[in-house]
Design a protein around this motif. Structure first.
Motif, PDB file in Angstrom:
ATOM      1  N   PHE A 655       0.927  -1.176   0.063  1.00  0.00           N
ATOM      2  CA  PHE A 655      -0.047   0.150  -0.108  1.00  0.00           C
ATOM      3  C   PHE A 655       0.727   1.356   0.040  1.00  0.00           C
ATOM      4  CE2 PHE A 655      -2.506  -3.319   1.903  1.00  0.00           C
ATOM      5  CZ  PHE A 655      -3.902  -3.172   1.440  1.00  0.00           C
ATOM      6  N   ASP A 656       0.204   2.390  -0.409  1.00  0.00           N
ATOM      7  CA  ASP A 656       1.055   3.794  -0.463  1.00  0.00           C
ATOM      8  C   ASP A 656       0.730   4.141   1.057  1.00  0.00           C
ATOM      9  OD1 ASP A 656       1.067   6.514  -0.384  1.00  0.00           O
ATOM     10  OD2 ASP A 656       0.915   6.480  -2.572  1.00  0.00           O
ATOM     11  N   LYS A 657       1.867   4.369   1.692  1.00  0.00           N
ATOM     12  CA  LYS A 657       1.375   4.763   3.275  1.00  0.00           C
ATOM     13  C   LYS A 657       0.937   5.965   3.529  1.00  0.00           C
ATOM     14  CE  LYS A 657       5.711   6.979   4.726  1.00  0.00           C
ATOM     15  NZ  LYS A 657       6.604   7.040   5.773  1.00  0.00           N
ATOM     16  N   LYS A 658       0.898   7.004   2.730  1.00  0.00           N
ATOM     17  CA  LYS A 658       0.375   8.255   2.619  1.00  0.00           C
ATOM     18  C   LYS A 658      -1.288   8.366   2.557  1.00  0.00           C
ATOM     19  CE  LYS A 658       4.015  10.911   3.181  1.00  0.00           C
ATOM     20  NZ  LYS A 658       4.147  11.731   4.639  1.00  0.00           N
ATOM     21  N   THR A 659      -1.644   7.405   1.330  1.00  0.00           N
ATOM     22  CA  THR A 659      -3.154   7.458   1.044  1.00  0.00           C
ATOM     23  C   THR A 659      -3.705   6.035   1.192  1.00  0.00           C
ATOM     24  OG1 THR A 659      -2.553   6.421  -1.256  1.00  0.00           O
ATOM     25  CG2 THR A 659      -2.605   8.806  -0.940  1.00  0.00           C
ATOM     26  N   GLY A 660      -3.049   4.718   1.566  1.00  0.00           N
ATOM     27  CA  GLY A 660      -3.967   3.595   1.869  1.00  0.00           C
ATOM     28  C   GLY A 660      -4.059   3.077   0.485  1.00  0.00           C
ATOM     29  N   LYS A 661      -3.903   3.655  -0.734  1.00  0.00           N
ATOM     30  CA  LYS A 661      -4.047   3.145  -2.000  1.00  0.00           C
ATOM     31  C   LYS A 661      -3.412   1.768  -2.048  1.00  0.00           C
ATOM     32  CE  LYS A 661      -3.829   3.851  -7.033  1.00  0.00           C
ATOM     33  NZ  LYS A 661      -3.295   4.854  -8.151  1.00  0.00           N
ATOM     34  N   GLN A 662      -3.901   0.725  -2.455  1.00  0.00           N
ATOM     35  CA  GLN A 662      -3.043  -0.614  -2.975  1.00  0.00           C
ATOM     36  C   GLN A 662      -2.226  -0.584  -4.132  1.00  0.00           C
ATOM     37  OE1 GLN A 662      -4.890  -4.451  -2.124  1.00  0.00           O
ATOM     38  NE2 GLN A 662      -4.053  -5.128  -4.186  1.00  0.00           N
ATOM     39  N   LEU A 663      -0.850  -0.605  -3.970  1.00  0.00           N
ATOM     40  CA  LEU A 663      -0.083  -0.512  -5.166  1.00  0.00           C
ATOM     41  C   LEU A 663       0.030  -1.781  -6.076  1.00  0.00           C
ATOM     42  CD1 LEU A 663       2.394   2.178  -3.813  1.00  0.00           C
ATOM     43  CD2 LEU A 663       0.246   2.418  -5.194  1.00  0.00           C
ATOM     44  N   TRP A 664       0.052  -2.969  -5.192  1.00  0.00           N
ATOM     45  CA  TRP A 664       0.481  -4.378  -5.843  1.00  0.00           C
ATOM     46  C   TRP A 664       0.150  -5.457  -4.804  1.00  0.00           C
ATOM     47  CZ3 TRP A 664       4.473  -7.959  -3.926  1.00  0.00           C
ATOM     48  CH2 TRP A 664       4.741  -8.938  -4.799  1.00  0.00           C
ATOM     49  N   GLN A 665      -0.185  -6.614  -5.509  1.00  0.00           N
ATOM     50  CA  GLN A 665      -0.268  -7.741  -4.594  1.00  0.00           C
ATOM     51  C   GLN A 665       0.126  -8.981  -5.290  1.00  0.00           C
ATOM     52  OE1 GLN A 665      -4.574  -7.873  -4.127  1.00  0.00           O
ATOM     53  NE2 GLN A 665      -4.973  -9.191  -5.860  1.00  0.00           N
ATOM     54  N   THR A 666       0.330 -10.319  -4.743  1.00  0.00           N
ATOM     55  CA  THR A 666       0.737 -11.419  -5.438  1.00  0.00           C
ATOM     56  C   THR A 666       0.275 -12.294  -4.424  1.00  0.00           C
ATOM     57  OG1 THR A 666       2.804 -12.470  -6.170  1.00  0.00           O
ATOM     58  CG2 THR A 666       2.894 -11.353  -3.956  1.00  0.00           C
ATOM     59  N   GLN A 667       0.152 -13.564  -4.973  1.00  0.00           N
ATOM     60  CA  GLN A 667      -0.481 -14.845  -4.151  1.00  0.00           C
ATOM     61  C   GLN A 667       0.835 -15.479  -3.441  1.00  0.00           C
ATOM     62  OE1 GLN A 667      -3.816 -15.452  -4.563  1.00  0.00           O
ATOM     63  NE2 GLN A 667      -3.606 -17.015  -2.930  1.00  0.00           N
ATOM     64  N   LEU A 668       0.660 -15.980  -2.450  1.00  0.00           N
ATOM     65  CA  LEU A 668       1.533 -16.878  -1.617  1.00  0.00           C
ATOM     66  C   LEU A 668       1.174 -18.122  -1.504  1.00  0.00           C
ATOM     67  CD1 LEU A 668       1.866 -14.221   1.330  1.00  0.00           C
ATOM     68  CD2 LEU A 668       3.329 -14.654  -0.553  1.00  0.00           C
ATOM     69  N   PRO A 669       2.494 -19.239  -1.294  1.00  0.00           N
ATOM     70  CA  PRO A 669       2.032 -20.497  -1.245  1.00  0.00           C
ATOM     71  C   PRO A 669       1.074 -21.045  -0.272  1.00  0.00           C
ATOM     72  CG  PRO A 669       4.309 -20.062  -0.811  1.00  0.00           C
ATOM     73  CD  PRO A 669       3.727 -18.669  -1.226  1.00  0.00           C
ATOM     74  N   ALA A 670       1.272 -20.016   0.651  1.00  0.00           N
ATOM     75  CA  ALA A 670       0.199 -20.387   2.114  1.00  0.00           C
ATOM     76  C   ALA A 670       0.035 -18.824   2.748  1.00  0.00           C
ATOM     77  CB  ALA A 670       0.771 -21.501   3.112  1.00  0.00           C
ATOM     78  N   ALA A 671      -0.776 -18.810   3.471  1.00  0.00           N
ATOM     79  CA  ALA A 671      -1.093 -17.593   4.052  1.00  0.00           C
ATOM     80  C   ALA A 671       0.022 -17.118   4.921  1.00  0.00           C
ATOM     81  CB  ALA A 671      -2.199 -17.468   4.797  1.00  0.00           C
ATOM     82  N   GLY A 672       0.337 -15.864   4.941  1.00  0.00           N
ATOM     83  CA  GLY A 672       1.602 -15.401   5.653  1.00  0.00           C
ATOM     84  C   GLY A 672       1.109 -14.575   6.958  1.00  0.00           C
ATOM     85  N   TYR A 673       0.698 -15.451   7.895  1.00  0.00           N
ATOM     86  CA  TYR A 673       0.317 -15.097   9.095  1.00  0.00           C
ATOM     87  C   TYR A 673       1.539 -14.525   9.834  1.00  0.00           C
ATOM     88  CZ  TYR A 673      -4.085 -17.242   8.021  1.00  0.00           C
ATOM     89  OH  TYR A 673      -5.296 -17.551   7.127  1.00  0.00           O
ATOM     90  N   ALA A 674       2.323 -13.880   9.553  1.00  0.00           N
ATOM     91  CA  ALA A 674       3.650 -13.389  10.032  1.00  0.00           C
ATOM     92  C   ALA A 674       3.793 -11.885   9.847  1.00  0.00           C
ATOM     93  CB  ALA A 674       4.800 -14.316   9.471  1.00  0.00           C
ATOM     94  N   SER A 675       4.779 -11.293  10.096  1.00  0.00           N
ATOM     95  CA  SER A 675       5.264 -10.003   9.603  1.00  0.00           C
ATOM     96  C   SER A 675       6.562 -10.009   8.702  1.00  0.00           C
ATOM     97  CB  SER A 675       5.727  -9.083  10.920  1.00  0.00           C
ATOM     98  OG  SER A 675       4.502  -9.174  11.952  1.00  0.00           O
TER      99      SER A 675
END
Length: 710
Positions: A655-675
């Protein structure tokens, strides 16, 4: 031959193993900072301030869409039987080496440029541990990795993976020692990375949440020897400050109040900031009349001595499991025209408390609000609770039938249930009738925590899904009494696996109705005292009690009575953490169900809030993006980006940290319940996320995925 024998003897005596080799030149870390060419991620959530922030700028809004997978690492240990192992690790990157934790709680070291293995542990005692990462310490050429697994805190040589022989007993110390009390169980684990201050490692632990919980003291140990240097009693001894907020002899009768969520450290001032958990049992406190200091507090302690400098109690006499869920954020803000070093603490309720880091003075108004709801007989709720009026709450605070979502299944029957429930406000004591928590018992804010940038902005992932529970009268058993397997299951297992053995609603705890198709009776009997994943080891049960539970699960002699070794003293137990979904699997509340919020702590005002996560099938039907339940924290960079996974749709988003607009996404092999973590080697910036899944009915995984620009 002599060396082999000594190593074999060490394995036998210490109960754990290691595997390590001296690396050939071709496998040594690329761009290790002899030349200062790598920028590191040295601590859990990035730094001692727990800011989740990086100064790296190579990846920016203009090129983020070009990110590609640079390498992946299969860490091993994913559970294919129960589909519930998790990896919650925020990996460290130091001197070109990435340190992480596998799905079966082994610590490993990799070349951070290409994922080539360097070493991996073979810890044998990991009962009930889901590791959130490791702790790194160095002094000159001494470099140590610490990890909590089972009841032990282990120390490994960072470069070779060998146990630090001088630390405790051949490389580990027993964290249970000093936390014992009469009638307590054995469950203790330091699954959240700890805090380093000079030559000390300051340790908070997770203990059980039942009436058999151990004490939750915060302790500091010498990093070289493992010798305990100081301890802070979170349940005070007679004569100590706060003892008058508990009944007499509470340290003998009550456990919990533990610093499980992690801590932050101001090393210049020598102050460690520790949020503490609820006193156990979480949902009934008739045996602990009073406000219960120092449970549910933000504590500021002298890191050298453990002396309390100041505290603020966020919830008095907690009977809602409303302990702070994450480490605080140390942040500098502009307050009344002046720069102030502050500490901000998010909560499960969706509140943000902000204090002067030195004095503990609140920087925004906090109302002491009276609550007069009735409670079950024998309970003594606090008359008032602190409610911050600012900063703006990041989660909604009330749920009634008018808040049902517009497409919920079985609306009429759900509305009828809600009308009969205790709901509509914070801090309603749980009754024998259904009581609704909103946000749920695990947030609002959750263990992934918030990110903070140098501009004084806090970025918080949150969720807003109702949870319901109730209290039921518990049959009182005394030593020498008799119980059945069904009664033992109800007392020890039903809160997580369900009274009907069908698991909990989000899949964190598996169904047991057909356990015979997955495990043998003997395997389950051996599992109960050891624990697994989120299940703590139940060492307080006798062999006969374990067999009775197993017989009940496998439908053998389920009415047979056995001698009860320990009867519970409390009159009630709760009916589980029931996240409320309709028959189609969607939360019953009005979306958004998961959010990402930016709050300006200089003014206390919200800057933006967006849904976090998606149900694609709902979006395809024209439903606006709803957000989803989420676990895990954000990463913020100086280039203006915010990276976060956390959602059940198995995506990594930017996300753009100034506006909250999503800029990109990608699929992961399993959910990333982590930081995520970020780092740079030889001028190339990388972003890494642990993809462990295993919650929210998503598949488990074992991969670490690393992204970089082509």
């Amino acid at each position: 031959m002599k060396i082999v024998s000594i190593l074999a003897l060490l394995v036998i005596l210490t109960g754990f193993q290691f595997s390590s080799v001296e690396l050939p030149e071709s496998l040594r870390p690329t761009g290790a900072p002899v030349s200062g060419s790598s920028e590191d991620w040295l601590e859990y959530n990035g730094d001692g301030a727990r800011s989740h922030y990086s100064t790296l700028t190579q990846i920016n809004a203009d090129n983020v869409s070009q990110l590609k997978v640079a390498w992946t690492y299969a860490s091993g240990g994913a559970d294919t039987v129960f589909h519930r192992t998790q990896m919650q690790c925020n990996p460290l990157i130091v001197d070109g080496i990435l340190y992480g934790v596998s799905a079966n709680t082994q610590v490993f070291a990799l070349d951070a440029a290409n994922g080539n293995p360097i070493w991996k542990s073979k810890i044998s005692e990991t009962e009930g541990t889901t590791g959130r990462g490791v702790t790194y310490w160095r002094d000159g050429q001494e470099k140590t990795i610490f990890i909590g697994a089972g009841k032990w805190l282990y120390a490994f040589e960072a470069l070779r993976g060998k146990p630090v022989a001088s630390f405790g007993q051949n490389g580990r110390i027993n964290l249970k020692e000093g936390l014992e009390r009469p009638g307590a169980d054995d469950y203790v684990v330091a699954n959240t990375p700890n805090v380093i201050y000079k030559n000390l490692i300051i340790v908070g632990v997770r203990v059980s949440e039942s009436e058999t919980a151990l004490l939750g003291d915060i302790r500091a140990y010498d990093v070289r020897t493992g010798k305990k240097v100081w301890a802070f009693h979170t349940i005070p001894q007679t004569g100590e400050v706060g003892a008058n907020t508990w009944p007499a002899n509470s340290r003998q009768n009550i456990g919990g109040a533990n610093a499980w969520a992690g801590m932050a450290i101001d090393r210049e001032r020598g102050i460690v900031y520790a949020p503490t958990g609820s006193a156990a049992f979480d949902f009934f406190g008739g045996n602990r009349k009073g406000d219960n200091l120092f449970a549910n507090c933000l504590l500021a302690l002298d890191a050298k001595t453990g002396k309390r400098l100041w505290h603020y109690q966020l919830v008095r006499h907690d009977i809602w499991d409303r302990d702070p869920p994450a480490p605080p954020n140390l942040i500098t803000i502009t307050h009344n025209g002046k720069k102030v070093d502050a500490v901000a603490q998010i909560t499960k309720q969706g509140y943000i408390f902000v204090f002067d880091r030195v004095t503990g003075k609140p920087l925004f108004p906090i109302e002491d609000r009276k609550f007069t709801y009735d409670a079950v007989p024998g309970e003594y709720p606090a008359a008032s609770q602190p409610i911050p009026l600012k900063p703006t709450h990041f989660a909604r605070q009330s749920f009634t039938e008018k808040d049902l979502n517009s497409f919920v299944a079985d609306r009429d029957s759900l509305a009828a249930l809600i009308r009969k429930a205790r709901t509509g406000s914070a801090y309603i004591p749980i009754g024998k009738e259904t009581t609704i928590f909103f946000p749920g018992t695990d947030g609002g804010g959750q263990w992934g925590g918030a990110a903070a940038d140098p501009e004084g902005i806090l970025y918080v992932p949150s969720k807003e899904i109702p949870v319901y529970t109730s209290l039921v009268t518990k049959k009182q058993e005394t030593s020498g009494g008799f119980v059945t397997g069904a009664q033992l299951y109800k007392q020890n297992c039903s809160a997580c696996h369900g009274a009907d053995r069908r698991g909990n609603h989000d899949g964190s705890y598996p169904p047991l109705v057909e356990i015979n198709k997955k495990l043998t009776a003997d395997a389950v009997d051996k599992l109960i005292p050891k624990g697994r994943g989120m299940m703590p080891p139940m060492t307080h049960l006798s062999a006969a009690e374990r067999k009775a539970i197993v017989d009940f699960l496998f439908q053998k002699e389920s009415d047979k009575q056995v001698v009860s070794s320990k009867g519970g003293a409390l009159p009630y137990q709760h009916t589980g953490y029931n996240r409320w979904y309709d028959r189609n699997g969607y939360p019953i509340s009005q979306p958004p169900w998961g959010t990402l919020t930016a709050t300006d702590l200089n003014s206390g005002e919200r800057l933006w809030q967006v849904p976090l996560g998606e149900y694609p099938e709902l979006t395809a039907k024209g439903v606006p993006i709803t957000g989803t339940d989420n676990y895990g924290g954000p990463l913020v960079t100086a280039s203006g980006l915010l990276f976060i996974a956390a959602t059940r749709d198995e995506k990594l988003r930017v996300f753009d940290k100034k506006t909250g607009k999503q800029l990109w996404q990608t699929q992961l092999p399993a959910a990333g319940y982590a930081s995520p973590s970020t780092y740079s080697i030889a001028g190339k910036q990388y972003v890494v996320i642990a993809c462990g899944g295993g919650k929210l009915k998503t598949k488990s995984g074992d991969k670490y995925v690393v992204f970089a620009l082509p």
